[in-house]
Design a protein around this motif. Structure first.
Motif, PDB file in Angstrom:
ATOM      1  N   GLY A  76     -31.588 -16.449  21.025  1.00 11.03           N
ATOM      2  CA  GLY A  76     -31.690 -17.493  22.026  1.00 11.03           C
ATOM      3  C   GLY A  76     -31.025 -18.765  21.539  1.00 11.03           C
ATOM      4  O   GLY A  76     -29.873 -18.758  21.108  1.00 11.03           O
ATOM      5  N   ASN A  77     -31.767 -19.860  21.574  1.00 15.52           N
ATOM      6  CA  ASN A  77     -31.224 -21.154  21.170  1.00 15.52           C
ATOM      7  C   ASN A  77     -31.490 -21.501  19.708  1.00 15.52           C
ATOM      8  O   ASN A  77     -31.132 -22.587  19.265  1.00 15.52           O
ATOM      9  N   SER A  78     -32.123 -20.599  18.981  1.00 14.08           N
ATOM     10  CA  SER A  78     -32.418 -20.844  17.566  1.00 14.08           C
ATOM     11  C   SER A  78     -31.589 -19.906  16.694  1.00 14.08           C
ATOM     12  O   SER A  78     -31.442 -18.718  17.011  1.00 14.08           O
ATOM     13  N   TRP A  97     -28.684 -22.974   6.722  1.00 11.38           N
ATOM     14  CA  TRP A  97     -28.971 -23.906   7.806  1.00 11.38           C
ATOM     15  C   TRP A  97     -29.902 -23.256   8.828  1.00 11.38           C
ATOM     16  O   TRP A  97     -29.765 -22.072   9.128  1.00 11.38           O
ATOM     17  N   HIS A  98     -30.806 -24.050   9.368  1.00 11.41           N
ATOM     18  CA  HIS A  98     -31.626 -23.658  10.508  1.00 11.41           C
ATOM     19  C   HIS A  98     -31.213 -24.547  11.677  1.00 11.41           C
ATOM     20  O   HIS A  98     -31.274 -25.772  11.584  1.00 11.41           O
ATOM     21  N   LEU A  99     -30.786 -23.929  12.762  1.00  8.99           N
ATOM     22  CA  LEU A  99     -30.194 -24.646  13.885  1.00  8.99           C
ATOM     23  C   LEU A  99     -30.982 -24.389  15.170  1.00  8.99           C
ATOM     24  O   LEU A  99     -31.501 -23.292  15.373  1.00  8.99           O
ATOM     25  N   LYS A 100     -31.039 -25.401  16.013  1.00 11.47           N
ATOM     26  CA  LYS A 100     -31.679 -25.247  17.319  1.00 11.47           C
ATOM     27  C   LYS A 100     -30.904 -26.066  18.338  1.00 11.47           C
ATOM     28  O   LYS A 100     -30.702 -27.271  18.164  1.00 11.47           O
ATOM     29  N   VAL A 101     -30.474 -25.384  19.412  1.00 13.38           N
ATOM     30  CA  VAL A 101     -29.712 -26.036  20.470  1.00 13.38           C
ATOM     31  C   VAL A 101     -30.660 -26.431  21.597  1.00 13.38           C
ATOM     32  O   VAL A 101     -31.469 -25.622  22.062  1.00 13.38           O
ATOM     33  N   ALA A 109     -30.327 -29.672  12.997  1.00 11.52           N
ATOM     34  CA  ALA A 109     -30.010 -28.799  11.870  1.00 11.52           C
ATOM     35  C   ALA A 109     -30.796 -29.239  10.646  1.00 11.52           C
ATOM     36  O   ALA A 109     -30.899 -30.434  10.360  1.00 11.52           O
ATOM     37  N   THR A 110     -31.358 -28.263   9.922  1.00 10.37           N
ATOM     38  CA  THR A 110     -32.072 -28.547   8.683  1.00 10.37           C
ATOM     39  C   THR A 110     -31.644 -27.537   7.619  1.00 10.37           C
ATOM     40  O   THR A 110     -31.163 -26.446   7.920  1.00 10.37           O
ATOM     41  N   ALA A 111     -31.807 -27.927   6.358  1.00  9.48           N
ATOM     42  CA  ALA A 111     -31.553 -27.049   5.217  1.00  9.48           C
ATOM     43  C   ALA A 111     -32.280 -27.644   4.022  1.00  9.48           C
ATOM     44  O   ALA A 111     -32.716 -28.808   4.052  1.00  9.48           O
ATOM     45  N   ASP A 112     -32.419 -26.880   2.955  1.00 12.16           N
ATOM     46  CA  ASP A 112     -33.204 -27.321   1.806  1.00 12.16           C
ATOM     47  C   ASP A 112     -32.663 -28.590   1.164  1.00 12.16           C
ATOM     48  O   ASP A 112     -33.434 -29.409   0.653  1.00 12.16           O
ATOM     49  N   ASP A 113     -31.337 -28.759   1.133  1.00  8.87           N
ATOM     50  CA  ASP A 113     -30.767 -29.936   0.490  1.00  8.87           C
ATOM     51  C   ASP A 113     -30.443 -31.050   1.479  1.00  8.87           C
ATOM     52  O   ASP A 113     -29.805 -32.044   1.118  1.00  8.87           O
TER      53      ASP A 113
END
Length: 200
Positions: A76-78, A97-101, A109-113
């Motif tokens: 879906g959007n994730s 990266w973790h992405l959500k539209v 967008a998020t990521a550990d660093d």
């Protein structure tokens, strides 16, 4: 003497204003609203990809080159985008990266660093993302403000241009291509996985 000094300062200020107006950050995604092909990161950043690029230091000289393998996956959007960079000095780096539209086409967008949450927009053939990143300790552990621009080409390749700043001063710039890894996409699935259904 004082008049010359004032004129010199005014000239420097004018140059700074002109450079600021024409700088990397002066553009907006709305400038590209009428361009194509249409950018949709759920489609463009999907499946296996290869990225090749260079990073320029503050003097404009190339400081490092890299090749990266990427893999995008969406429900879906994730979605997620895994990255594995191999630099010319032999070191490697990984990021997930973790992405959500969102409904309006913007995305996060998020990521550990990544410190906090990156914020992105899409319009026409372009996507734009801003975030703060903490470099690994081997690179000094600095926190940089990053602006990414992604330009989608007609053949599906993405041109990625990124600027990194610290305390408002540009310290690095990245230019890279991101293109579908056609060989990986054509490779047969491992035996026993053909009938697997995606998790619900």
């Amino acid at each position: 003497m004082k008049t010359l000094l004032v004129l010199a300062l005014l000239a420097l200020a004018l140059i700074a204003v002109q450079r600021g107006f024409l700088s990397f950050s002066a553009q907006s995604v709305t400038d590209y609203a009428d361009t194509g092909p249409p950018m949709d990161i759920r489609r463009v950043l999907s499946g296996p990809m290869i990225s090749e690029g260079v990073i320029f230091g503050p003097t404009g000289r190339v400081t490092t080159r890299f090749v990266a393998r990427m893999e995008g996956s969406w429900t879906g959007n994730s979605g997620t985008l895994s990255e594995h960079f191999i630099y010319d000095n032999g070191t490697d780096q990984r990021r997930l990266w973790h992405l959500k539209v969102n409904g309006d086409g913007s995305f996060v967008a998020t990521a550990d660093d990544i410190i906090g949450t990156g914020r992105g927009e899409q319009a026409g053939a372009v996507a734009h993302l801003t975030y703060r990143i903490r470099l690994p300790e081997s690179a000094g552990g600095h926190v940089l403000d990053v602006t990414d621009w992604l330009y989608l080409m007609d053949n599906g390749t993405v041109m990625n241009r990124s600027e990194m700043r610290k305390f408002g001063i540009r310290v690095a710039e990245l230019i890279a291509t991101m293109r579908p890894d056609t060989e990986a996409r054509m490779s047969p699935a491992p035996v026993g996985t053909e009938a697997m259904e995606p998790a619900q």
